[in-house]
Design an enzyme around this catalytic site. Structure first.
Site, short mmCIF file in Angstrom:
data_model
loop_
_atom_site.label_atom_id
_atom_site.label_comp_id
_atom_site.label_asym_id
_atom_site.label_seq_id
_atom_site.Cartn_x
_atom_site.Cartn_y
_atom_site.Cartn_z
N GLY A 1 -10.14 -30.03 -9.30
CA GLY A 1 -10.69 -31.38 -9.31
C GLY A 1 -12.05 -31.49 -8.66
N SER B 1 -17.62 -30.10 -8.53
CA SER B 1 -16.50 -29.83 -9.42
C SER B 1 -15.93 -28.44 -9.13
CB SER B 1 -16.97 -29.90 -10.88
OG SER B 1 -15.96 -29.47 -11.75
N GLY C 1 -13.24 -27.07 -10.98
CA GLY C 1 -12.38 -26.73 -12.10
C GLY C 1 -11.03 -27.42 -12.01
N GLY D 1 -16.85 -30.81 -17.78
CA GLY D 1 -17.76 -31.31 -16.74
C GLY D 1 -18.61 -32.47 -17.23
N ASP D 2 -18.99 -32.45 -18.51
CA ASP D 2 -19.77 -33.54 -19.08
C ASP D 2 -18.94 -34.82 -19.14
OD1 ASP D 2 -21.75 -31.60 -19.46
OD2 ASP D 2 -20.98 -31.11 -21.45
#
Length: 306
Positions: free
Chosen positions: A221, A216, A218, A247-248
């Protein structure tokens, strides 16, 4: 069902203030309280997507009791293990003027050897019938640093696909146990591999044992390196808001696509759309359902060489 593991659960508090100014008093205009910790965030999003979801980990004390009360109001099934220590709290202070968030995270309770044994037994039982499992977040005090590696091996022995989302030494040891997916962010990936070049670092992470690595970056993408190919997926435009839980939500999208048997581009589209929709939500760790549906049609996925 999909099983999520949060060893270091938390009661998440979101405080909204008109403007956050250091060295001054603030009048809180809104307080939101919900069960938290990375795996519980994942579980809540999966349930909202219509998946049967079970959450396990540790909870204890008055804060743990409140967490379980809040969890009971969701579709997520509670399979948490009781601990004598008190569950931690996290506080997100949202500046209503800028949309920026300041996060304060308490340490977790110390887990005893007997409590870890009880959890390990519960986890092994829950694997029976699980279609996938997510191991998420930090380790509370008292849990050995190789705990995730141990749980990855148990999941693999039960033929249950396992996603690992943690950092530092637990990630380093866990990835060597060969999880099906790992989802580090840019900083976690750099600490693991020593490189900040996305393709090189992702390639190195796969060599360390992960079947697939979804990194990831941020607002830029995701970069996914899998046995089937390499893809980059990005939102159509940069989104501004509260990134807590984004992120989860991406993990939930990846797991949802996995159990649905979706091809990788579709899984990544779902993950990026959910992540961006979480940033746009006014509540930390929730996602904006309307924004998610709209973003699904606009996420850009391109195949790349690694």
């Amino acid at each position: 069902m999909i099983l999520t593991v949060t060893l270091n659960t938390a009661l998440d508090l979101t405080y909204r203030v008109p403007a956050l100014t250091p060295h001054t008093s603030h009048r809180v205009t809104q307080v939101i309280e919900r069960p938290g910790g990375k795996g519980l965030n994942v579980a809540r999003v999966l349930a909202a997507l219509g998946h049967e979801t079970v959450a396990t980990g540790f909870a204890g004390g008055a804060t743990g009791a409140m967490l379980r009360t809040r969890l009971a109001a969701t579709p997520v099934r509670d399979a948490l293990v009781e601990t004598a220590g008190c569950t931690r709290r996290t506080v997100a202070v949202v500046d209503a003027t800028t949309g920026d968030t300041t996060q304060l995270n308490e340490p977790g309770p110390a887990v005893t050897a007997a409590e870890w044994t009880a959890f390990r037994t519960r986890f092994a039982e829950l694997l029976d019938g699980a279609r996938a499992v997510a191991l998420c977040g930090s380790l509370p005090p008292g849990v050995h640093v190789g705990a995730y590696a141990e749980l990855v091996r148990l999941a693999r022995a039960a033929a249950v696909p396992v996603l690992l989302d943690t950092s530092g030494e637990p990630l380093r040891r866990g990835i060597a146990a060969r999880p099906d997916l790992v989802k580090p962010n840019a900083d976690e990936l750099a600490r693991l591999t020593g490189s900040r070049e996305p393709h090189r670092a992702t390639r190195d992470a796969r060599r360390r044992g992960a079947h697939a690595v979804i990194s990831s970056f941020g607002p830029e993408g995701l970069l996914a390196a899998t046995p089937e190919g390499v893809w980059r997926a990005a939102p159509p435009t940069a989104v501004r808001g509260n990134p807590t839980g984004a992120g989860d939500s991406a993990v939930a999208g990846l797991l949802s696509g996995l159990v649905d048997g979706s091809p990788w581009p579709e899984r990544l589209t779902r993950a990026v759309a959910l992540s961006a929709a979480t940033v746009l939500s006014p509540v930390a760790g929730e996602y904006d359902a309307a924004a998610y549906e709209e973003l699904l049609t606009r996420v850009k996925v391109t195949e790349e060489d690694l």
